[in-house]
Design a protein around this motif. Structure first.
Motif, short mmCIF file in Angstrom:
data_model
loop_
_atom_site.label_atom_id
_atom_site.label_comp_id
_atom_site.label_asym_id
_atom_site.label_seq_id
_atom_site.Cartn_x
_atom_site.Cartn_y
_atom_site.Cartn_z
N ILE A 117 11.79 96.75 16.13
CA ILE A 117 11.80 96.53 14.68
C ILE A 117 12.63 95.29 14.33
CG2 ILE A 117 12.46 97.49 12.44
CD1 ILE A 117 11.93 100.28 13.62
N LEU A 118 13.79 95.17 14.95
CA LEU A 118 14.64 94.00 14.71
C LEU A 118 13.94 92.72 15.14
CD1 LEU A 118 18.10 95.42 15.86
CD2 LEU A 118 17.44 94.78 13.53
N ASN A 119 13.23 92.77 16.24
CA ASN A 119 12.49 91.59 16.71
C ASN A 119 11.39 91.21 15.71
OD1 ASN A 119 14.06 91.57 19.01
ND2 ASN A 119 12.52 92.52 20.33
N ALA A 120 10.68 92.22 15.22
CA ALA A 120 9.61 91.96 14.25
C ALA A 120 10.16 91.39 12.96
CB ALA A 120 8.84 93.26 13.96
N ALA A 121 11.38 91.80 12.61
CA ALA A 121 11.97 91.43 11.32
C ALA A 121 12.65 90.07 11.34
CB ALA A 121 12.98 92.50 10.89
N VAL A 122 12.68 89.40 12.48
CA VAL A 122 13.36 88.10 12.55
C VAL A 122 12.78 87.13 11.52
CG1 VAL A 122 13.69 86.03 13.99
CG2 VAL A 122 14.14 88.30 14.94
N SER A 123 11.46 87.11 11.42
CA SER A 123 10.82 86.17 10.49
C SER A 123 10.91 86.62 9.03
CB SER A 123 9.35 85.97 10.87
OG SER A 123 8.63 87.18 10.73
N TRP A 124 11.35 87.85 8.81
CA TRP A 124 11.48 88.35 7.44
C TRP A 124 12.82 87.98 6.80
CZ3 TRP A 124 10.20 94.14 8.81
CH2 TRP A 124 8.92 94.21 9.39
N LYS A 125 13.64 87.25 7.49
CA LYS A 125 15.00 86.96 7.04
C LYS A 125 15.03 86.60 5.56
CE LYS A 125 18.99 83.97 8.12
NZ LYS A 125 19.75 84.63 7.13
N ASP A 126 15.92 87.25 4.84
CA ASP A 126 16.13 87.11 3.38
C ASP A 126 15.06 87.80 2.55
OD1 ASP A 126 18.44 85.58 3.84
OD2 ASP A 126 17.29 83.72 3.88
N TRP A 127 14.04 88.41 3.23
CA TRP A 127 12.98 89.11 2.50
C TRP A 127 12.71 90.48 3.11
CZ3 TRP A 127 11.66 87.73 -2.14
CH2 TRP A 127 11.80 86.39 -2.52
N GLU A 128 13.71 91.06 3.76
CA GLU A 128 13.52 92.34 4.44
C GLU A 128 13.08 93.45 3.47
OE1 GLU A 128 16.61 90.11 6.95
OE2 GLU A 128 16.11 90.35 4.82
N ALA A 129 13.63 93.43 2.26
CA ALA A 129 13.30 94.49 1.29
C ALA A 129 11.83 94.45 0.92
CB ALA A 129 14.18 94.35 0.04
N TYR A 130 11.31 93.26 0.62
CA TYR A 130 9.90 93.16 0.24
C TYR A 130 8.97 93.42 1.42
CZ TYR A 130 9.27 92.35 -4.68
OH TYR A 130 9.17 92.56 -6.03
N ALA A 131 9.36 92.99 2.60
CA ALA A 131 8.55 93.29 3.79
C ALA A 131 8.44 94.79 3.98
CB ALA A 131 9.18 92.63 5.02
N THR A 132 9.57 95.49 3.82
CA THR A 132 9.57 96.95 3.94
C THR A 132 8.69 97.59 2.88
OG1 THR A 132 11.82 96.93 4.87
CG2 THR A 132 11.06 99.00 3.89
N PHE A 133 8.83 97.12 1.65
CA PHE A 133 8.08 97.71 0.54
C PHE A 133 6.57 97.57 0.76
CE2 PHE A 133 6.38 97.83 -3.83
CZ PHE A 133 6.93 99.03 -4.25
N TYR A 134 6.14 96.39 1.20
CA TYR A 134 4.71 96.18 1.45
C TYR A 134 4.21 97.00 2.63
CZ TYR A 134 3.45 92.69 -2.03
OH TYR A 134 3.13 92.07 -3.22
N LEU A 135 5.04 97.16 3.65
CA LEU A 135 4.63 98.01 4.77
C LEU A 135 4.54 99.47 4.35
CD1 LEU A 135 6.65 96.22 7.58
CD2 LEU A 135 4.15 96.43 7.48
N TRP A 136 5.46 99.91 3.50
CA TRP A 136 5.35 101.27 2.96
C TRP A 136 4.02 101.48 2.27
CZ3 TRP A 136 10.72 101.57 0.10
CH2 TRP A 136 11.73 101.95 1.01
N ARG A 137 3.57 100.45 1.59
CA ARG A 137 2.36 100.57 0.77
C ARG A 137 1.13 100.87 1.63
NH1 ARG A 137 -0.34 102.65 -2.13
NH2 ARG A 137 -1.42 101.89 -3.99
N LEU A 138 1.20 100.54 2.91
CA LEU A 138 0.09 100.89 3.81
C LEU A 138 -0.08 102.39 3.92
CD1 LEU A 138 0.80 98.40 6.74
CD2 LEU A 138 -1.15 98.32 5.15
N LEU A 139 1.00 103.14 3.75
CA LEU A 139 0.98 104.58 3.94
C LEU A 139 0.91 105.35 2.64
CD1 LEU A 139 3.80 104.85 6.64
CD2 LEU A 139 1.35 104.54 7.00
N TYR A 140 1.57 104.83 1.59
CA TYR A 140 1.61 105.53 0.30
C TYR A 140 1.99 104.57 -0.80
CZ TYR A 140 6.19 106.27 2.58
OH TYR A 140 7.33 106.13 3.31
#
Length: 298
Positions: free
Chosen positions: A275-298
């Motif tokens: 997860i940390l490796n995947a999130a390297v490119s999300w730097k400074d946008w981790e919250a929005y990356a998480t929110f959009y990934l959540w949206r895949l499920l609900y």
């Protein structure tokens, strides 16, 4: 031109009302607002006045807010500020989209949900309660607990035969004992945690303003974790959904883990390091990356 009973809120370019409405309808047990025929209905207590308003968006350029009951002209600015915060309208997502469109785990998601905002909790007490209620249970049951809590201790506005609920105030919850929450099917510990948070807010030890005055993300996170019942997951959830820190990252979140498992086509849960490796490119946008990934499920 808006009338005295109306308010227009200009929207950023990256916003899609229908995409946000679809997100808001993801669970029929939601009790803090109602979505009906392309409109949003919500009640708020502003300065002791219960106000019911309806939001429409006919052109995707402005939110049209129509006040149905209890409006005072002096409260319109406070309601506008609440709505802007609720839909995270003041956050420029241009850089997030530039990053996400190049990211293998996000590019399809941001295409499918273009214009989705991190719809949050402007009120700190509601955000903390929702975080506590959702600990170690599935999302559907968390909504059930929230509805029980709100309908037992909240106030409501009646309109056309329907009740629109206002989240219980920390002042009222601070007066309770855990036994007073026994009708709500949550653990005694969660009852204690919620009352404890309410008491901290009632005596002035905890507020959104005090947390934001600390300035530093890590310092705020530490301050939240000091509170009984608030661990790293809940702290980051509140930092993400209420305090609006784009770097908030609830890395142990089950929804995030399951979404990444899906996106990575794994037959197991991804490890924390993956997860940390995947999130390297999300730097400074981790919250929005998480929110959009959540949206895949609900």
């Amino acid at each position: 031109m808006a009338t005295q009973k109306e308010l227009l809120i200009e929207l950023p370019e990256i916003f899609d009302f229908s995409i946000n409405l679809a997100y808001m309808q993801r669970n029929p047990k939601e009790c803090m607002y109602a979505v009906k025929e392309g409109t949003i209905m919500r009640a708020l207590d502003v300065g002791g006045v219960r106000t019911l308003f309806q939001i429409t968006c006919p052109d995707n350029r402005f939110l049209h807010v129509h006040f149905l009951t209890g409006i005072k002209p002096e409260n319109k600015n406070a309601i506008a500020a609440f709505i802007r915060n609720w839909f995270d309208l003041d956050n420029d997502l241009t850089l997030f989209y530039e990053m996400a469109q190049k990211d293998p785990l996000l590019k399809q998601t941001v295409s499918d949900f273009y214009g989705l905002r991190n719809i949050g909790f402007p009120d700190l007490f509601e955000a903390l309660c929702w975080g506590i209620l959702g600990q170690q249970i599935n999302l559907g049951y968390a909504y059930t607990l929230k509805r029980q809590f709100v309908e037992k201790f909240g106030e409501s506005v009646e309109y056309n035969g329907q009740a629109y609920w206002i989240f219980p105030s920390y002042e009222e919850i601070a007066k309770l004992q855990p036994a007073d929450l026994s009708d709500i099917k949550m653990t005694m510990k969660k009852s204690e945690y919620i009352i404890g948070v309410a008491q901290l807010m009632a005596n002035g030890a905890l507020s959104k303003e005090k947390l934001m005055a600390l300035g530093d993300f890590k310092q705020i996170e530490k301050e939240l974790i000091k509170i009984r019942g608030i661990g790293p997951w809940t702290a980051n959830y509140v930092l993400m959904r209420c305090l609006r820190f784009p770097t908030a990252f609830p890395i142990d979140d089950v929804g995030l883990i399951n979404a990444l498992k899906l996106q990575m086509a794994l037959d197991r849960k991804p490890t924390k390091q993956e997860i940390l490796n995947a999130a390297v490119s999300w730097k400074d946008w981790e919250a929005y990356a998480t929110f959009y990934l959540w949206r895949l499920l609900y």
